[in-house]
Motif scaffolding. Structure first.
Motif, PDB file in Angstrom:
ATOM      1  N   PRO A  66       1.060  -1.250   0.320  1.00 52.88           N
ATOM      2  CA  PRO A  66       0.022   0.160  -0.480  1.00 52.88           C
ATOM      3  C   PRO A  66       1.170   1.740  -0.015  1.00 52.88           C
ATOM      4  O   PRO A  66       2.273   0.969   0.256  1.00 52.88           O
ATOM      5  N   LEU A  67       0.735   2.345  -0.585  1.00 55.14           N
ATOM      6  CA  LEU A  67       0.796   3.696  -0.889  1.00 55.14           C
ATOM      7  C   LEU A  67       0.419   4.623   0.507  1.00 55.14           C
ATOM      8  O   LEU A  67      -0.637   4.624   1.324  1.00 55.14           O
ATOM      9  N   ILE A  68       1.240   5.531   1.228  1.00 53.59           N
ATOM     10  CA  ILE A  68       1.452   6.124   2.080  1.00 53.59           C
ATOM     11  C   ILE A  68       0.373   7.285   1.368  1.00 53.59           C
ATOM     12  O   ILE A  68       0.719   8.613   0.336  1.00 53.59           O
ATOM     13  N   VAL A  69      -0.897   7.791   2.412  1.00 57.89           N
ATOM     14  CA  VAL A  69      -1.618   8.540   1.909  1.00 57.89           C
ATOM     15  C   VAL A  69      -1.223  10.897   1.769  1.00 57.89           C
ATOM     16  O   VAL A  69      -0.977  10.319   3.755  1.00 57.89           O
ATOM     17  N   HIS A  70      -0.730  11.299   1.649  1.00 60.22           N
ATOM     18  CA  HIS A  70      -0.242  12.918   2.608  1.00 60.22           C
ATOM     19  C   HIS A  70      -1.129  13.681   2.007  1.00 60.22           C
ATOM     20  O   HIS A  70      -1.791  13.984   1.226  1.00 60.22           O
ATOM     21  N   VAL A  71      -1.322  14.602   3.434  1.00 54.31           N
ATOM     22  CA  VAL A  71      -2.593  15.142   3.249  1.00 54.31           C
ATOM     23  C   VAL A  71      -1.896  16.782   4.240  1.00 54.31           C
ATOM     24  O   VAL A  71      -0.413  16.585   4.768  1.00 54.31           O
ATOM     25  N   THR A 113      -6.924   0.663  -4.563  1.00 50.56           N
ATOM     26  CA  THR A 113      -5.543   0.135  -5.377  1.00 50.56           C
ATOM     27  C   THR A 113      -4.407   1.074  -4.822  1.00 50.56           C
ATOM     28  O   THR A 113      -3.280   0.869  -4.031  1.00 50.56           O
ATOM     29  N   ALA A 114      -4.851   2.282  -3.951  1.00 50.10           N
ATOM     30  CA  ALA A 114      -3.707   3.177  -2.656  1.00 50.10           C
ATOM     31  C   ALA A 114      -3.574   2.157  -1.193  1.00 50.10           C
ATOM     32  O   ALA A 114      -2.584   2.581  -1.157  1.00 50.10           O
ATOM     33  N   THR A 115      -4.696   1.588  -1.203  1.00 52.77           N
ATOM     34  CA  THR A 115      -4.598   1.098   0.113  1.00 52.77           C
ATOM     35  C   THR A 115      -3.888  -0.828   0.071  1.00 52.77           C
ATOM     36  O   THR A 115      -4.097  -1.042   0.481  1.00 52.77           O
ATOM     37  N   ALA A 116      -3.931  -0.541  -0.926  1.00 51.45           N
ATOM     38  CA  ALA A 116      -3.593  -2.256  -1.449  1.00 51.45           C
ATOM     39  C   ALA A 116      -4.213  -3.306  -1.220  1.00 51.45           C
ATOM     40  O   ALA A 116      -4.213  -4.205  -1.039  1.00 51.45           O
ATOM     41  N   GLY A 117      -6.029  -2.931  -1.714  1.00 51.03           N
ATOM     42  CA  GLY A 117      -6.985  -3.995  -0.691  1.00 51.03           C
ATOM     43  C   GLY A 117      -7.471  -3.658   0.773  1.00 51.03           C
ATOM     44  O   GLY A 117      -8.082  -4.419   0.942  1.00 51.03           O
ATOM     45  N   LEU A 118      -6.353  -3.250   1.431  1.00 55.32           N
ATOM     46  CA  LEU A 118      -7.018  -2.869   2.887  1.00 55.32           C
ATOM     47  C   LEU A 118      -7.864  -2.219   3.526  1.00 55.32           C
ATOM     48  O   LEU A 118      -8.413  -1.189   2.703  1.00 55.32           O
TER      49      LEU A 118
END
Ligand code: AMP
Ligand code: MG
Length: 332
Positions: A66-71, A113-118
């Motif tokens: 999964p990808l890290i989400v930046h805010v 897709t960002a969280t690889a399904g988690l």
């Protein structure tokens, strides 16, 4: 070669126009390479499966990582994740903007897709005013892993990945060198306890000021960070690792054949050509230079390198995590 769209600017020294250019790319679902205080990121709209898929493709990243989400703010974070479920959030908030990623239950807005399904998402507020401003202006949460081909050392300067990723993205922001030079600390908080899934710029000691208990990894049956199972940070050339004494002995026999990547103190003792990581009592200097030195090894005429090891204490734990995964132990 395909054209690369490059924007030379800085994290605190930027114009309104530059923020607009960046936020326009983000709003259109484009891909961008951008500076942060940890390492350079390659990011796109975290709400869009199509855009996030392009990140995995560009990096050659496994789709289960999964990808890290930046805010830009806590307010935005709460729109996309259940921040209210994190008991220690009022204390964790004080570490942002900064090199900390917190795993929480995600809300619907973030794409699969960002969280690889988690059903969880790792979120952070990066310490780059330019990027936070672009996120705010565009209203786009930015899913972004490190900007490098998967498995290779992360980039701490835009020049590190310009050739390999430049043609695959819509914009490369060429800002300053990343201050820390290694990735964020990824944590899974559970009440007053927390697990460090990936050691990083914030140390266990920093987290113990907030949590009653802080563990590394996760014991059996506990969720681990998917990314930590893959090989990482490795230069193309073979890199050995050893302590100062063994390096000095090894270099007596291998002078001219092997590039030592060592502290200033060790380089002074060796008195030969070395890549200098920094002073042995200044871990920030060492982390800042680490990936650059690994990349320089590949560019050098040497067949292989040998890198100095450090005691597993404080911030050196995170530095050693990267060194151990980038190298093989010297056996004599
Ligand atoms: P990178 O962005 O390449 O530095 O890698 C991000 C790291 O965060 C990887 O080790 C991921 O596995 C980890 N990560 C991101 N999201 C999650 C999540 N929801 N649960 C566990 N680990 C995560
Ligand atoms: Mg990475």
């Amino acid at each position: 070669m395909q054209e690369i769209r490059l924007l030379k600017t800085g994290c605190s020294n930027y114009s309104r126009k530059e923020v607009e250019i960046i936020s326009e790319v983000m709003k259109q679902g484009g891909l961008l390479v951008f500076p942060t205080e940890t390492v350079y990121g390659i990011g796109a709209d975290a709400r869009s499966d199509v855009s996030c898929r392009r990140i995995y493709e560009a990096k050659g990243r496994e789709s289960d990582n999964p990808l890290i989400v930046h805010v830009d703010s806590m307010e935005t974070m709460s729109r996309f994740a259940h921040t209210e479920e994190v008991e220690m959030m009022p204390e964790l908030e004080k570490l942002w903007p900064g090199p900390l990623t917190v795993i929480m239950r995600k809300k619907d807005g973030i794409c699969n897709t960002a969280t690889a399904g988690l059903n969880t998402v790792g979120m952070r507020i990066p310490d780059c005013n330019l990027i936070r401003e672009a996120i705010k202006v565009s209203g786009v949460p930015l899913a972004a892993p490190s900007a490098n081909i998967s498995g290779r050392p992360s980039a701490t300067r835009a020049s590190h990945i310009l050739k390999e990723l430049g043609p695959l993205v819509d914009l490369v922001i060429d800002g300053e060198e990343a201050t820390y030079g290694i990735e964020s600390t990824v944590i899974l908080p559970e009440g007053r306890k927390c697990t460090i899934l990936r050691p990083g710029a914030y140390t266990r000691e920093d987290l113990l000021k907030i949590f009653d208990q802080v563990e590394f990894g996760g014991s059996e049956g506990r969720p681990l960070s998917p990314g930590t199972k893959y090989s990482h940070y490795t230069p193309e050339k073979t890199l050995y690792r050893s302590d100062r004494e063994a390096i000095i002995k090894y270099m007596e026999k291998n002078h001219g054949k092997v590039l030592p990547i060592v502290t200033k103190e060790t380089a002074d003792i060796l008195g030969i050509e070395c890549m200098v990581l920094g002073h042995s009592d200044k871990p920030m200097e060492i982390s800042h230079n680490l990936y650059h030195c690994l990349r320089q090894l590949d560019k050098s005429p040497y067949d292989h390198g040998i890198i100095e090891t450090f005691p597993h204490i404080g911030y050196f734990i995170s530095i050693m995590n990267r060194i151990e995964r980038a190298s093989v132990k010297l056996e004599e």
